[in-house]
Design a protein around this motif. Structure first.
Motif, PDB file in Angstrom:
ATOM      1  N   TRP A  17      -3.897   7.088   9.259  1.00 45.98           N
ATOM      2  CA  TRP A  17      -3.076   6.458  10.305  1.00 45.98           C
ATOM      3  C   TRP A  17      -3.426   7.016  11.675  1.00 45.98           C
ATOM      4  O   TRP A  17      -3.202   6.393  12.687  1.00 45.98           O
ATOM      5  CB  TRP A  17      -1.598   6.639   9.997  1.00 45.98           C
ATOM      6  CG  TRP A  17      -1.101   8.019  10.212  1.00 45.98           C
ATOM      7  CD1 TRP A  17      -1.531   9.139   9.578  1.00 45.98           C
ATOM      8  CD2 TRP A  17      -0.101   8.430  11.137  1.00 45.98           C
ATOM      9  NE1 TRP A  17      -0.852  10.230  10.049  1.00 45.98           N
ATOM     10  CE2 TRP A  17       0.033   9.819  10.998  1.00 45.98           C
ATOM     11  CE3 TRP A  17       0.699   7.761  12.067  1.00 45.98           C
ATOM     12  CZ2 TRP A  17       0.926  10.553  11.754  1.00 45.98           C
ATOM     13  CZ3 TRP A  17       1.593   8.493  12.809  1.00 45.98           C
ATOM     14  CH2 TRP A  17       1.703   9.875  12.654  1.00 45.98           C
ATOM     15  N   HIS A  18      -3.997   8.216  11.665  1.00 45.26           N
ATOM     16  CA  HIS A  18      -4.492   8.818  12.889  1.00 45.26           C
ATOM     17  C   HIS A  18      -5.485   7.882  13.582  1.00 45.26           C
ATOM     18  O   HIS A  18      -5.619   7.869  14.793  1.00 45.26           O
ATOM     19  CB  HIS A  18      -5.159  10.139  12.495  1.00 45.26           C
ATOM     20  CG  HIS A  18      -5.795  10.854  13.612  1.00 45.26           C
ATOM     21  ND1 HIS A  18      -7.120  10.782  13.883  1.00 45.26           N
ATOM     22  CD2 HIS A  18      -5.283  11.660  14.566  1.00 45.26           C
ATOM     23  CE1 HIS A  18      -7.398  11.518  14.947  1.00 45.26           C
ATOM     24  NE2 HIS A  18      -6.306  12.061  15.374  1.00 45.26           N
TER      25      HIS A  18
ATOM     26  N   LEU B 189       0.973  13.149   2.077  1.00 45.94           N
ATOM     27  CA  LEU B 189       1.545  11.827   2.361  1.00 45.94           C
ATOM     28  C   LEU B 189       2.174  11.643   3.738  1.00 45.94           C
ATOM     29  O   LEU B 189       2.206  10.529   4.253  1.00 45.94           O
ATOM     30  CB  LEU B 189       2.609  11.483   1.309  1.00 45.94           C
ATOM     31  CG  LEU B 189       2.119  11.282  -0.121  1.00 45.94           C
ATOM     32  CD1 LEU B 189       3.281  10.862  -1.009  1.00 45.94           C
ATOM     33  CD2 LEU B 189       1.008  10.252  -0.195  1.00 45.94           C
ATOM     34  N   THR B 190       2.752  12.678   4.317  1.00 46.49           N
ATOM     35  CA  THR B 190       3.552  12.417   5.525  1.00 46.49           C
ATOM     36  C   THR B 190       3.097  13.155   6.779  1.00 46.49           C
ATOM     37  O   THR B 190       3.375  12.712   7.882  1.00 46.49           O
ATOM     38  CB  THR B 190       5.046  12.762   5.305  1.00 46.49           C
ATOM     39  OG1 THR B 190       5.215  14.185   5.310  1.00 46.49           O
ATOM     40  CG2 THR B 190       5.574  12.193   4.010  1.00 46.49           C
TER      41      THR B 190
ATOM     42  N   GLN C 135      12.140  11.134  -0.783  1.00 47.28           N
ATOM     43  CA  GLN C 135      10.745  11.109  -1.245  1.00 47.28           C
ATOM     44  C   GLN C 135      10.495  12.104  -2.358  1.00 47.28           C
ATOM     45  O   GLN C 135       9.405  12.158  -2.909  1.00 47.28           O
ATOM     46  CB  GLN C 135       9.818  11.451  -0.064  1.00 47.28           C
ATOM     47  CG  GLN C 135       9.841  10.394   1.018  1.00 47.28           C
ATOM     48  CD  GLN C 135       9.315  10.919   2.333  1.00 47.28           C
ATOM     49  OE1 GLN C 135       9.575  12.063   2.705  1.00 47.28           O
ATOM     50  NE2 GLN C 135       8.580  10.095   3.045  1.00 47.28           N
TER      51      GLN C 135
ATOM     52  N   ARG D 249       6.718  14.097  10.670  1.00 52.86           N
ATOM     53  CA  ARG D 249       7.691  13.885   9.597  1.00 52.86           C
ATOM     54  C   ARG D 249       7.350  14.759   8.397  1.00 52.86           C
ATOM     55  O   ARG D 249       6.227  14.734   7.904  1.00 52.86           O
ATOM     56  CB  ARG D 249       7.718  12.417   9.201  1.00 52.86           C
ATOM     57  CG  ARG D 249       8.001  11.491  10.399  1.00 52.86           C
ATOM     58  CD  ARG D 249       9.420  10.991  10.408  1.00 52.86           C
ATOM     59  NE  ARG D 249       9.685  10.167   9.238  1.00 52.86           N
ATOM     60  CZ  ARG D 249       9.273   8.916   9.097  1.00 52.86           C
ATOM     61  NH1 ARG D 249       8.571   8.335  10.029  1.00 52.86           N
ATOM     62  NH2 ARG D 249       9.577   8.249   8.012  1.00 52.86           N
TER      63      ARG D 249
ATOM     64  N   PRO E 159      -3.212  12.528   5.931  1.00 52.03           N
ATOM     65  CA  PRO E 159      -2.304  11.897   4.978  1.00 52.03           C
ATOM     66  C   PRO E 159      -2.745  10.483   4.618  1.00 52.03           C
ATOM     67  O   PRO E 159      -3.344   9.791   5.431  1.00 52.03           O
ATOM     68  CB  PRO E 159      -0.954  11.878   5.717  1.00 52.03           C
ATOM     69  CG  PRO E 159      -1.309  11.915   7.158  1.00 52.03           C
ATOM     70  CD  PRO E 159      -2.561  12.724   7.257  1.00 52.03           C
ATOM     71  N   ILE E 160      -2.427  10.098   3.392  1.00 51.48           N
ATOM     72  CA  ILE E 160      -2.854   8.787   2.907  1.00 51.48           C
ATOM     73  C   ILE E 160      -2.217   7.685   3.753  1.00 51.48           C
ATOM     74  O   ILE E 160      -1.010   7.692   3.991  1.00 51.48           O
ATOM     75  CB  ILE E 160      -2.463   8.606   1.428  1.00 51.48           C
ATOM     76  CG1 ILE E 160      -3.245   9.610   0.567  1.00 51.48           C
ATOM     77  CG2 ILE E 160      -2.739   7.170   0.959  1.00 51.48           C
ATOM     78  CD1 ILE E 160      -2.858   9.605  -0.902  1.00 51.48           C
ATOM     79  N   ASP E 161      -3.044   6.789   4.204  1.00 47.57           N
ATOM     80  CA  ASP E 161      -2.590   5.709   5.079  1.00 47.57           C
ATOM     81  C   ASP E 161      -2.422   4.433   4.265  1.00 47.57           C
ATOM     82  O   ASP E 161      -3.403   3.884   3.758  1.00 47.57           O
ATOM     83  CB  ASP E 161      -3.629   5.513   6.191  1.00 47.57           C
ATOM     84  CG  ASP E 161      -3.285   4.356   7.099  1.00 47.57           C
ATOM     85  OD1 ASP E 161      -2.098   3.953   7.129  1.00 47.57           O
ATOM     86  OD2 ASP E 161      -4.198   3.836   7.760  1.00 47.57           O
ATOM     87  N   GLN E 162      -1.188   3.959   4.154  1.00 45.74           N
ATOM     88  CA  GLN E 162      -0.930   2.755   3.352  1.00 45.74           C
ATOM     89  C   GLN E 162      -1.652   1.533   3.920  1.00 45.74           C
ATOM     90  O   GLN E 162      -2.035   0.616   3.180  1.00 45.74           O
ATOM     91  CB  GLN E 162       0.583   2.503   3.259  1.00 45.74           C
ATOM     92  CG  GLN E 162       1.237   2.051   4.551  1.00 45.74           C
ATOM     93  CD  GLN E 162       2.725   2.317   4.565  1.00 45.74           C
ATOM     94  OE1 GLN E 162       3.185   3.379   4.166  1.00 45.74           O
ATOM     95  NE2 GLN E 162       3.506   1.354   5.008  1.00 45.74           N
ATOM     96  N   ASP E 163      -1.815   1.546   5.226  1.00 49.47           N
ATOM     97  CA  ASP E 163      -2.474   0.447   5.930  1.00 49.47           C
ATOM     98  C   ASP E 163      -3.935   0.350   5.450  1.00 49.47           C
ATOM     99  O   ASP E 163      -4.378  -0.694   4.933  1.00 49.47           O
ATOM    100  CB  ASP E 163      -2.376   0.770   7.439  1.00 49.47           C
ATOM    101  CG  ASP E 163      -2.923  -0.287   8.366  1.00 49.47           C
ATOM    102  OD1 ASP E 163      -3.900  -0.941   7.984  1.00 49.47           O
ATOM    103  OD2 ASP E 163      -2.395  -0.428   9.486  1.00 49.47           O
TER     104      ASP E 163
ATOM    105  N   GLY F 196       0.800  -1.229   0.000  1.00 52.70           N
ATOM    106  CA  GLY F 196       0.000   0.000   0.000  1.00 52.70           C
ATOM    107  C   GLY F 196       0.827   1.271   0.000  1.00 52.70           C
ATOM    108  O   GLY F 196       0.277   2.371   0.026  1.00 52.70           O
ATOM    109  N   GLU F 197       2.147   1.125  -0.027  1.00 54.19           N
ATOM    110  CA  GLU F 197       2.996   2.325  -0.017  1.00 54.19           C
ATOM    111  C   GLU F 197       2.791   3.132  -1.289  1.00 54.19           C
ATOM    112  O   GLU F 197       2.711   2.571  -2.379  1.00 54.19           O
ATOM    113  CB  GLU F 197       4.469   1.926   0.101  1.00 54.19           C
ATOM    114  CG  GLU F 197       4.836   1.391   1.474  1.00 54.19           C
ATOM    115  CD  GLU F 197       6.199   0.714   1.479  1.00 54.19           C
ATOM    116  OE1 GLU F 197       7.131   1.291   2.033  1.00 54.19           O
ATOM    117  OE2 GLU F 197       6.304  -0.396   0.910  1.00 54.19           O
TER     118      GLU F 197
END
Lengths: 948, 301
Positions: A944-945, A846-847, A872, A866, A923-927, A808-809
């Motif tokens: 991710w929050h 993204l970050t 990146q 970050r 930000p987009i969460d790869q998970d 998902g990255e």
């Protein structure tokens, strides 16, 4: 105290220092080598990198006594005094190839990271004379730069490597500006401070030291929302080495500050409203003693229920953040009404409605805030209370300091230092008033340097928002209506919330001709850190929502997203949703054309928006944006500049406007030089000294090239006219027949130096000096129609992303950008603004996210917040579109914020095209993205929050 | 308050004497990239003195004989990642150490400090665990070799008393013929730069290179301390090296390893997906290295 022996830059030193010293402290405090900067004290940012026995280390977490006997090289050791023939023309020094290359490639903006980046790069080149791009990125992985976006740094390192190998430097690649350059305007003149920035001699606030100086620290709130019952400072006062402990009771003037609303106490009195609220301040002999004293201050609190977000704040039973505020927790309700929204949706064949979330984010400028105050009459240089600070609004600082100290404004002097990045985060008061209070209380200079952690805790952030957008269009692709509702987290104090969220509201329908619109924005007080100005100024948030909605709508209609945007794009003659008819300077269509042509390689038929290859998915995403130049909305917008020409044929431009790395000083030098017929290096620019420079107004709203640029231009023009009158008399020609060029005044084949004319003028009892106040074209308040802004800049960007289908990255591989800036005054600095804005925008997507839990910030370490690093950074192609605005200096309009707006929606649209999953929250969460891809879901609303 | 004294002893004996003289009021520091920050930010109470072991000659050396690598406790991540010997014969260790932090941190941070800090899934320790490393310590005055896992008492909890004991060096079996190793990890670009999941594998193939003779796998964090995935190892031993063996290993891993959801890092569901991803990345690479191990250069002891 113990003896420490070091060899630094070939010179031997022996100092007697405490054994707890870090190497950076010894270099800066004990040896006075302030080129080494401190950015985080967490070994995260790399700014303090020096070489210890040839090895790069972060000196702020490197115990000085570990370096006992070592050879150290700092930034000051790279250049050397040179014989005249080899010296850089701007200095007396022979610069290292890296230093030259950083200047040549525009890899220097605010300059605060520059020493660390150059030292890290030096270590790389010492080991690898021919590093490829991956090697450069690996070496600089943990050395952050917040301004440049890194591409110019990569090019500079390659160029220096080439020169060191004896193959000669690689020249800067240039940009594709269209307008032919003038004599000075349109050329990439290096800024006056750039050599100091690459040699470590540039001075930021923390680099100033005065005899007898004390150190200030601030006690912050223990709760996000609490009543203060009692403050006892007696133990702290009794600590040896403490000179003053002040609370709200010790403020001579008004205990309040604020840029638009007076709602922010200088020191908390009855209540604390967020964890960054200052409760007491201490001045002591050292920072350590001051810190110890903070621990001895006793504060009794009665904790109150916490308002943790804007939706909760809007509930009828929510606790109230400001009891005295008439609107409850509602700081402002902002409305846009245009046309007939009901009719607009009735005319639509397709209607889509979606909800988006954007996070609280932090500027993370590389230089944490620092203020240094010297009390009135301390020495000959300081007859009045003087505050040294890197501020975006020096005159506002002066007003607010004077008010709190109960002094007339002319008894306060604010002297602007260089600024290590601002991005909107250095507009509000930080330590300016506190340092001044402590200096007046102790009779000694007081330096108040915030740590990175305090900076993250305290200063205003970008508003988190919840945005619902509903948009409708006819089958043939004409937008008929856009409705939006925004909730903004204003935090504990108003700061610039009103203006920021107004911008979010007025730009919420995107840069399109929308015949019917209805937008409502509710900015709420909460117990989170205050939200204020941050590059993009609200438009970053609404663009994320509306630009994805446009893609969704286009898809529902079966129309290509580029065609859909082109058909609806604002153009000359179109009316914005605030009722402004655009009469000129709308380069949006040209930016769409240029980006689309690059993206599809001129072959739209075979172009693919997304595809899969093995375990990777690739996609393109497209987004347009616009951003006003200047305050607008009916606010009087003015800037005053003074220009003086001297007998040695040099000139000075004086104005209080901030150069925080964007290159304002060189822009002002160029416009003045153009008018005066001087080479730009003969024009010095003096910025931000409230005793010596008139007010250029706030450095905000992408306004300074236009506003201060015009003020400097007209002031220079007026000086030239005065000089022409005198020269015409002496030379016996008509003023019109004179030509000002190359530092001379020419007529009929003869020439006199410009300075000669200044002498003649002085002989008549006049200085060749003019102060000019430029008033921008009048604007209209929101809701009254007409021109809400005097200029807009336009941008289109395409993002190309790779999504790893196993993890998902998301990686952004490429950004194609086209920016309509009216006129490129300094193409190299402009390129820096464009690239830096893009990478900052990528971070937004993204970050970056500043996380609070019930008002308690989690992200108070740079390690937890970050920002994009060099590995990146995408490949960036940047096109400059010049659609001049008649009133702007040589046609220029603002660019500071513009390019940071598109990346978030462009990347999100690209992720959709790559994966079929739409991301509604950044930000987009790869998970969450991976789970959606694997689970066949089409939407991600988590980030991710939410991982708890 | 920070420490008052900073000592840089040049021998192990001197370091132990200093520790004794402070009677628990001193603390050992190596690179200090974690400890000094913990002290600065108040997570660890400042000791009266720091005993810096990085100037002890013996402790910052990488040494090897024919079959064993010795890594001094003061050896930095950069030294390890750069070493030709480690890269060829303990590849997963070089890979793990090579991705920690950035160059400036790797130039200072030590593998010893990493282990002494007892983080359950530090990249270096994941690799050391797969390589079956041992540690030489001075524990309550007694010099002894211990299996690495015995140093871990829990997250952040070391067997060592940092005011009394010393970690001296690691003993790592070098890969020989038909042996290979690999490391991989999954990161996210937000928040703390710790791996969402990391994994290292070591394999020994039979002479033909067709079968797994022996396997060691460490994936974490799935427990409070670095833990070998013994069931995964079991299912691979003696098996033909092919995709179906790999997929059996993946399904056994998913049955037996139980990662948890951790705040601001990853969900349990995501970590489970990553177990599979990591195994599919590291096992084939370790096998490939085992098969090409003839090319391993001669050890210069």
């Amino acid at each position: 105290m113990s003896k420490l022996q070091l060899t630094v830059n070939g010179k031997s030193y022996e100092v007697d220092v405490p054994e707890s010293r870090m190497l950076a402290e010894v270099l800066r405090q004990d040896l006075g080598l302030t080129g080494t900067k401190i950015g985080c004290e967490e070994a995260e940012c790399g700014l303090c990198t020096v070489l210890v026995n040839g090895t790069p280390v972060t000196s702020c977490v490197y115990p000085a006594f570990r370096a006992q006997g070592a050879e150290i090289v700092t930034i000051e050791g790279l250049s050397e005094p040179a014989p005249a023939a080899e010296a850089d023309p701007m200095t007396e020094l022979k610069l290292h190839p890296l230093q030259k290359a950083f200047i040549e490639h525009g890899a220097v903006q605010c300059g605060f990271c520059t020493p660390g980046v150059i030292m890290t790069a030096k270590a790389l080149l010492d080991e690898d004379p021919n590093p490829d791009e991956d090697a450069i990125k690996a070496a600089l992985k943990d050395t952050l730069c917040r301004c440049t976006g890194y591409n110019s740094i990569i090019n500079a390192v390659k160029s220096a490597a080439s020169e060191l190998r004896g193959e000669g430097p690689i020249p800067w690649g240039g940009v594709d500006a269209q307008l032919p350059p003038l004599k000075v305007v349109g050329h990439s003149v290096p800024p006056q401070e750039v050599v100091d920035k690459v040699t470590g001699h540039a001075k930021y606030a923390d680099d100033y030291v005065f005899e007898g100086m004390l150190f200030g620290r601030t006690l912050r709130a223990a709760y996000p929302h609490a009543r203060i019952k009692r403050i006892d400072t007696s133990k702290a006062n009794a600590l040896p080495g403490v000179h003053a402990v002040l609370t709200h009771e010790d403020i001579p003037g008004d205990n309040i500050h604020g840029l638009i609303y007076d709602d922010w106490p200088v020191l908390a009195a009855e209540k604390v409203r967020y964890m960054g609220d200052p409760v007491a301040i201490v001045a002591a002999d050292t920072e350590e003693i001051a810190a110890e004293a903070l621990g001895l201050i006793e504060v009794d609190y009665e904790p109150l229920p916490v308002v943790s977000g804007p939706l909760q704040a809007a509930q009828p039973d929510a606790p109230i953040v400001h009891e005295e505020w008439k609107g409850g927790n509602l700081l402002k309700h902002i409305k846009v009404r245009h046309g007939d929204i009901e009719r607009g949706f009735a005319e639509a064949d397709v209607i889509v409605e979606r909800e988006y979330h954007t996070p609280t984010t932090d500027h993370a400028f590389m230089e944490p805030e620092c203020s240094l105050a010297v009390p009135a009459g301390y020495d000959a240089e300081h007859p009045k209370l003087t505050v040294y600070v890197g501020s975006q609004i020096p005159y506002e600082d002066r007003r607010q300091i004077a008010r709190a100290l109960a002094l007339p404004e002319d008894q306060v002097r604010v002297r602007g230092t260089l600024i290590g990045g601002g991005f909107g985060g250095k507009e509000d008061i930080a330590g300016q008033i506190h340092a001044a209070l402590l200096a007046q209380a102790t009779g000694r200079p007081v330096k108040m340097r915030y740590t990175r952690q305090e900076s993250l805790l305290f200063h205003p952030k970008r508003h988190a928002t919840v945005i619902r957008v509903k948009a409708g269009a006819t089958r043939d692709g004409q937008l008929t209506a856009v409705q939006a509702e925004l909730y903004g987290d204003g935090g504990a104090y108003a700061s610039l919330s009103d203006k920021v969220m107004t911008r979010a509201t007025t730009h919420a329908t995107g840069p399109y001709a929308v015949p019917n619109a209805k937008v409502d924005c509710y900015v709420m007080y909460t117990n989170n850190p205050p939200s204020g100005a941050f590059r993009g100024f609200g438009v970053t948030q609404s663009a994320f929502a509306v630009e994805q909605t446009m893609d969704i709508l286009a898809q529902e209609l079966g129309i290509d997203p580029v065609d859909f945007r082109r058909d609806n794009a604002l153009r000359v003659g179109a009316t914005t949703v605030t009722g402004q008819v655009l009469r000129e300077s709308v380069g949006l269509l040209e930016t769409i054309k240029r980006v689309a042509r690059d993206m599809n390689r001129g072959d739209p038929e075979s172009f693919l928006w997304g595809w899969r290859e093995g375990n990777k998915a690739y996609g393109w995403g497209f987004a347009c944006a616009y951003k006003n130049t200047g305050l607008g909305g009916g606010a009087p917008d003015r800037a005053t500049a003074e220009v003086e020409v001297f007998p040695n044929s040099t000139a000075e431009v004086r104005i209080s406007s901030a150069d925080m790395g964007q290159g304002l000083s060189v822009v002002l030098a160029q416009v003045a030089a153009e008018e005066l017929g001087l080479p730009p290096e003969r024009v010095h620019v003096l910025l931000s000294d409230t005793d010596l420079t008139p007010d250029g107004g706030p450095t905000t709203a992408s306004r300074q090239t236009y506003m201060s640029g015009n003020a400097a231009r007209y002031a220079a023009d007026a000086v030239r006219q005065a000089l022409a009158t005198v020269a015409a008399e002496h030379l016996g020609v008509a003023p019109d027949a004179l030509v000002f060029a190359e530092g001379q005044v020419r007529a009929n084949g003869s020439a006199v130096p410009l300075g000669q004319v200044v002498e003649w003028m002085r002989a008549q009892g006049q200085d060749a000096k003019v102060r000019y106040t430029y008033d921008a074209p009048k604007t209209q308040p929101l809701g009254t129609g007409g021109d809400m802004h005097f200029a807009f800049s336009f941008a289109t960007q395409a993002a190309f992303v790779e999504v790893d289908l196993e993890t998902g990255e998301v990686r952004v591989l490429r950004i194609i950008a086209a920016s309509d800036v009216g006129r490129a005054i300094n193409p190299k600095m402009l390129e820096g603004q464009v690239e830096g804005g893009i990478v900052m925008g990528m971070g937004n997507c993204l970050t970056e996210e500043f996380i609070m839990e019930e008002g308690v910030p989690w992200s108070t370490f740079l390690a937890r917040y970050r920002v994009p690093h060099i590995t990146q950074t995408p490949k960036i192609t940047s096109h400059i579109v010049e659609s001049p605005t008649a009133e702007g200096p040589f046609g220029a309009k603002g660019v500071g914020e513009l390019t940071s707006i598109n990346p978030s929606p462009a990347i999100a649209n690209a992720v959709y095209h790559a994966t079929g999953v739409r991301v509604y929250r950044i930000p987009i969460d790869q998970d969450a993205l991976l789970r959606a891809i694997k689970g066949g879901k089409k939407e991600v609303h988590a980030t991710w929050h939410d991982v708890k | 308050m920070l420490w008052k004294h900073y000592h840089t002893p040049s021998t192990v004996q001197e370091a132990l004497e200093l520790l004794r003289s402070y009677q628990g009021r001193a603390r050992v520091v190596a690179g200090g990239t974690d400890l000094l920050l913990d002290i600065r930010f108040g997570n660890v109470q400042a000791p009266e003195a720091l005993i810096d072991i990085t100037r002890i000659d013996k402790l910052h050396q990488l040494e090897a004989d024919e079959t064993v690598l010795y890594v001094g406790a003061g050896v930095t991540h950069a030294q390890i990642a750069r070493s030709e010997l480690v890269r060829s014969r303990a590849a997963c260790l070089a890979e793990g150490c090579g991705v920690v932090g950035g160059p400036q941190v790797r130039n200072v941070a030590t593998l010893g400090g990493n282990v002494a800090h007892a983080l359950p899934a530090a990249d270096g320790t994941t690799a050391l665990t797969a390589l079956d490393a041992e540690a030489e310590v001075v524990l309550d005055g007694e010099r002894q070799w211990l299996p690495l896992r015995e140093l871990y008492q829990g997250p952040g909890q070391s067997l060592l008393d940092h005011g009394r004991d010393l970690l001296l060096r690691f003993r790592v079996p070098l890969c020989g013929a038909n042996e290979g190793s690999a490391f991989s990890r999954i990161m996210r670009p937000q928040g703390v730069a710790l791996p969402i999941l990391g994994g290292a594998a070591w394999v020994r193939l039979d002479e033909s290179g067709a079968h797994y003779q022996d396997v060691r796998v460490c994936i974490g964090p799935v427990a409070k301390t670095p833990t070998r995935a013994t069931a995964v190892e079991e299912v691979l031993r003696g098996q033909l090296v092919d995709d179906s063996a790999l997929e059996r290993a993946v399904s056994v891993a998913l049955e037996t390893l139980h990662p948890r959801t951790s705040k601001y890092r990853a969900t349990k569901a995501y970590r489970r997906e990553m177990i599979a991803v990591i195994l599919r990345r590291i096992l084939p690479r370790a096998v490939q290295r085992a098969r090409s191990s003839a090319a391993v250069p001669q050890v210069r002891a």
